[in-house]
Design an enzyme around this catalytic site. Structure first.
Site, PDB file in Angstrom:
ATOM      1  N   CYS A 146      22.152   2.428  15.391  1.00  0.00           N
ATOM      2  CA  CYS A 146      21.514   3.025  16.566  1.00  0.00           C
ATOM      3  C   CYS A 146      21.070   4.440  16.220  1.00  0.00           C
ATOM      4  O   CYS A 146      21.843   5.213  15.649  1.00  0.00           O
ATOM      5  CB  CYS A 146      22.499   3.047  17.732  1.00  0.00           C
ATOM      6  N   ASP A 205      11.322  -0.244  -0.955  1.00  0.00           N
ATOM      7  CA  ASP A 205      10.933  -1.653  -1.068  1.00  0.00           C
ATOM      8  C   ASP A 205      11.903  -2.504  -1.896  1.00  0.00           C
ATOM      9  O   ASP A 205      11.678  -3.700  -2.090  1.00  0.00           O
ATOM     10  CB  ASP A 205       9.511  -1.764  -1.653  1.00  0.00           C
ATOM     11  N   ASN A 251      10.856   5.171  -2.844  1.00  0.00           N
ATOM     12  CA  ASN A 251      10.435   3.883  -2.294  1.00  0.00           C
ATOM     13  C   ASN A 251      11.566   3.182  -1.545  1.00  0.00           C
ATOM     14  O   ASN A 251      12.741   3.352  -1.864  1.00  0.00           O
ATOM     15  CB  ASN A 251       9.894   2.989  -3.411  1.00  0.00           C
ATOM     16  N   CYS A 303      20.807  -0.514  21.075  1.00  0.00           N
ATOM     17  CA  CYS A 303      22.242  -0.323  20.869  1.00  0.00           C
ATOM     18  C   CYS A 303      23.041  -1.201  21.829  1.00  0.00           C
ATOM     19  O   CYS A 303      22.696  -1.317  23.009  1.00  0.00           O
ATOM     20  CB  CYS A 303      22.573   1.147  21.102  1.00  0.00           C
ATOM     21  N   HIS A 345      15.072   7.840   0.026  1.00  0.00           N
ATOM     22  CA  HIS A 345      14.615   7.683   1.413  1.00  0.00           C
ATOM     23  C   HIS A 345      15.150   6.405   2.053  1.00  0.00           C
ATOM     24  O   HIS A 345      14.563   5.885   3.003  1.00  0.00           O
ATOM     25  CB  HIS A 345      13.088   7.740   1.473  1.00  0.00           C
ATOM     26  N   CYS A 387      24.388   3.810  26.005  1.00  0.00           N
ATOM     27  CA  CYS A 387      23.497   4.431  25.005  1.00  0.00           C
ATOM     28  C   CYS A 387      22.109   3.771  24.993  1.00  0.00           C
ATOM     29  O   CYS A 387      21.102   4.419  25.242  1.00  0.00           O
ATOM     30  CB  CYS A 387      24.144   4.346  23.619  1.00  0.00           C
ATOM     31  N   PRO A 394       0.818  -1.213   0.000  1.00  0.00           N
ATOM     32  CA  PRO A 394       0.000   0.000   0.000  1.00  0.00           C
ATOM     33  C   PRO A 394       0.853   1.266   0.000  1.00  0.00           C
ATOM     34  O   PRO A 394       1.982   1.253   0.506  1.00  0.00           O
ATOM     35  CB  PRO A 394      -0.797  -0.085   1.311  1.00  0.00           C
ATOM     36  N   ASP A 395       0.329   2.351  -0.576  1.00  0.00           N
ATOM     37  CA  ASP A 395       1.054   3.629  -0.504  1.00  0.00           C
ATOM     38  C   ASP A 395       0.742   4.283   0.842  1.00  0.00           C
ATOM     39  O   ASP A 395       0.125   3.671   1.712  1.00  0.00           O
ATOM     40  CB  ASP A 395       0.722   4.520  -1.711  1.00  0.00           C
ATOM     41  N   PHE A 396       1.182   5.528   1.022  1.00  0.00           N
ATOM     42  CA  PHE A 396       0.908   6.227   2.281  1.00  0.00           C
ATOM     43  C   PHE A 396      -0.431   6.935   2.256  1.00  0.00           C
ATOM     44  O   PHE A 396      -1.220   6.832   3.177  1.00  0.00           O
ATOM     45  CB  PHE A 396       1.994   7.295   2.537  1.00  0.00           C
ATOM     46  N   ARG A 397      -0.636   7.712   1.175  1.00  0.00           N
ATOM     47  CA  ARG A 397      -1.663   8.742   1.268  1.00  0.00           C
ATOM     48  C   ARG A 397      -2.967   8.429   0.550  1.00  0.00           C
ATOM     49  O   ARG A 397      -3.873   9.251   0.585  1.00  0.00           O
ATOM     50  CB  ARG A 397      -1.094  10.081   0.766  1.00  0.00           C
TER      51      ARG A 397
HETATM   52  P1  CNA Z   1       2.131   8.721  -1.336  1.00  0.00           P
HETATM   53  O1  CNA Z   1       2.142  10.069  -0.703  1.00  0.00           O
HETATM   54  O2  CNA Z   1       1.396   7.637  -0.641  1.00  0.00           O
HETATM   55  O3  CNA Z   1       1.526   8.942  -2.797  1.00  0.00           O
HETATM   56  C1  CNA Z   1       1.281   7.874  -3.671  1.00  0.00           C
HETATM   57  C2  CNA Z   1       0.663   8.447  -4.931  1.00  0.00           C
HETATM   58  O4  CNA Z   1       0.543   7.407  -5.878  1.00  0.00           O
HETATM   59  C3  CNA Z   1      -0.713   9.048  -4.712  1.00  0.00           C
HETATM   60  O5  CNA Z   1      -0.780  10.305  -5.354  1.00  0.00           O
HETATM   61  C4  CNA Z   1      -1.643   8.034  -5.380  1.00  0.00           C
HETATM   62  O6  CNA Z   1      -2.763   8.640  -5.970  1.00  0.00           O
HETATM   63  C5  CNA Z   1      -0.758   7.458  -6.432  1.00  0.00           C
HETATM   64  N1  CNA Z   1      -1.106   6.086  -6.810  1.00  0.00           N
HETATM   65  C6  CNA Z   1      -1.558   5.083  -6.017  1.00  0.00           C
HETATM   66  N2  CNA Z   1      -1.712   3.959  -6.738  1.00  0.00           N
HETATM   67  C7  CNA Z   1      -1.354   4.270  -8.012  1.00  0.00           C
HETATM   68  C8  CNA Z   1      -1.317   3.533  -9.222  1.00  0.00           C
HETATM   69  N3  CNA Z   1      -1.641   2.251  -9.280  1.00  0.00           N
HETATM   70  N4  CNA Z   1      -0.904   4.172 -10.336  1.00  0.00           N
HETATM   71  C9  CNA Z   1      -0.559   5.490 -10.316  1.00  0.00           C
HETATM   72  N5  CNA Z   1      -0.579   6.228  -9.189  1.00  0.00           N
HETATM   73  C10 CNA Z   1      -0.974   5.623  -8.054  1.00  0.00           C
HETATM   74  O7  CNA Z   1       3.602   8.181  -1.609  1.00  0.00           O
HETATM   75  P2  CNA Z   1       4.892   9.001  -2.068  1.00  0.00           P
HETATM   76  O8  CNA Z   1       5.848   8.005  -2.584  1.00  0.00           O
HETATM   77  O9  CNA Z   1       4.546  10.153  -2.900  1.00  0.00           O
HETATM   78  O10 CNA Z   1       5.374   9.562  -0.671  1.00  0.00           O
HETATM   79  C11 CNA Z   1       6.629   9.478  -0.277  1.00  0.00           C
HETATM   80  C12 CNA Z   1       6.849   8.457   0.850  1.00  0.00           C
HETATM   81  C13 CNA Z   1       6.045   7.206   0.742  1.00  0.00           C
HETATM   82  C14 CNA Z   1       8.249   7.969   0.747  1.00  0.00           C
HETATM   83  O11 CNA Z   1       8.987   8.434   1.830  1.00  0.00           O
HETATM   84  C15 CNA Z   1       8.228   6.443   0.728  1.00  0.00           C
HETATM   85  O12 CNA Z   1       9.260   5.905   1.494  1.00  0.00           O
HETATM   86  C16 CNA Z   1       6.919   6.101   1.271  1.00  0.00           C
HETATM   87  N6  CNA Z   1       6.360   4.780   0.932  1.00  0.00           N
HETATM   88  C17 CNA Z   1       7.050   3.869   0.208  1.00  0.00           C
HETATM   89  C18 CNA Z   1       6.478   2.632  -0.110  1.00  0.00           C
HETATM   90  C19 CNA Z   1       7.286   1.662  -0.925  1.00  0.00           C
HETATM   91  O13 CNA Z   1       8.502   1.597  -0.797  1.00  0.00           O
HETATM   92  N7  CNA Z   1       6.626   0.875  -1.776  1.00  0.00           N
HETATM   93  C20 CNA Z   1       5.189   2.339   0.316  1.00  0.00           C
HETATM   94  C21 CNA Z   1       4.496   3.290   1.070  1.00  0.00           C
HETATM   95  C22 CNA Z   1       5.091   4.506   1.361  1.00  0.00           C
END
Ligand code: CNA
Length: 289
Positions: free
Chosen positions: A147, A122, A120, A171, A139, A176, A45-48
């Protein structure tokens, strides 16, 4: 001739022109910025995203705000939340790279990829076979541990074991005893040192592709400003990013050199590959299922 037409800055960038530029080899230095959206179809899953994003699910953690999971000061006091998150997230180590990751690999094979800067953590870039010198995990990642108080390098496997067992790894310095964190970059920390090394490559872009990110996190979201205004800049994302970050963000929805393609990135990428006539090459690099 094609290169001239494609890069003629008096012509508005359209999807058709983008395809022409890719097909004809007019773009020779492609820079790609990625975020969590490109790994959603892998099952991470993404974050937002409002319904299924990690932030929407952190309610049960009782955090003052969801971002605290990744905030250094909070982690020093309450490492449990991040350890719990990591247990969930580390399931991701079994996931496979997505078609969008393999598209980036395809551009590498064509010697068109200058750099893929990713937010990302991952490691799916590596899984897709993108060379370490052609991507940057701005990131950080779960590739090492230290630590959080005295920076002492600690054992990554021991960290992972603690995460699995739900206990906090501390640690080894008995004075520490700070909680150990992976090299994932938290709010309040410097980016991966690799970021500064690879940053100059962004300037060389003759095409900027920004895929699957809300562009809400600084300083990463400032990268699109490093290419000059006339450089073709394309955002491929499920939603508009305009609302993020109080307007201090690159606007892909206006200006002749910008293009916003709204949709799921894998679908858009497959369409681009089809329109470029690259399907056969693409199928060759996809893993056999
Ligand atoms: P975010 O803020 O969660 O944004 C994700 C964006 O992707 C949103 O605008 C969504 O609308 C869009 N989105 C979701 N699904 C799809 C899709 N299938 N196709 C196209 N667009 C889509 O995440 P960001 O990466 O912008 O924010 C930065 C953070 C999230 C970083 O620091 C990451 O480390 C962190 N993160 C990483 C992972 C990972 O490594 N896979 C997962 C979750 C969060």
């Amino acid at each position: 001739e094609d290169r001239k037409t494609v890069l003629d800055h008096s012509i508005k960038l359209t999807y058709e022109l983008l395809i022409k530029g890719l097909r004809s080899g007019a773009y020779k230095n492609i820079v790609i910025l990625t975020g969590a959206g490109i790994s959603v179809s892998a099952g991470i899953p993404d974050f937002r995203s409002p319904e299924c994003g990690i932030y929407s699910k952190l309610k049960e953690y009782n955090l003052p705000q969801p971002e605290d999971v990744f905030t250094l000061d909070y982690f020093k006091q309450h490492p449990e939340a991040f350890y719990r998150f990591s247990k969930e997230f580390n399931k991701a180590s079994g996931y496979e790279a997505t078609p969008t990751h393999y598209f980036i690999r395809l551009l590498q094979e064509k010697n068109l990829l200058r750099i893929n800067m990713t937010q990302n953590i991952d490691n799916l870039e590596e899984k897709a076979g993108i060379n370490a010198d052609l991507f940057c995990q701005a990131h950080g990642s779960y590739n090492a541990a230290h630590c959080c108080k005295c920076d002492k390098i600690m054992d990554l496997d021991a960290f992972k074991q603690h995460v699995n067992e739900g206990t906090i790894y501390r640690c080894s310095d008995e004075v520490c005893l700070g909680p150990v964190k992976p090299t994932v970059v938290f709010f309040g920390e410097q980016l991966n040192p690799d970021f500064d090394i690879k940053l100059p490559l962004v300037h060389s872009a003759d095409l900027l592709l920004v895929i699957g990110t809300s562009l809400a996190v600084q300083p990463f979201n400032l990268l699109p400003f490093l290419v000059d205004e006339q450089t073709h800049s394309v955002l491929i994302n499920l939603e508009s990013t305009k609302k993020a970050s109080g307007g201090s963000i690159h606007d892909f929805e206006s200006g002749d050199a910008n293009l916003f393609i709204q949709g799921k990135c894998d679908d858009v990428i497959r369409q681009i590959i089809a329109d470029c006539g690259w399907e056969a090459e693409f199928e060759k690099i996809l893993p056999e299922v």
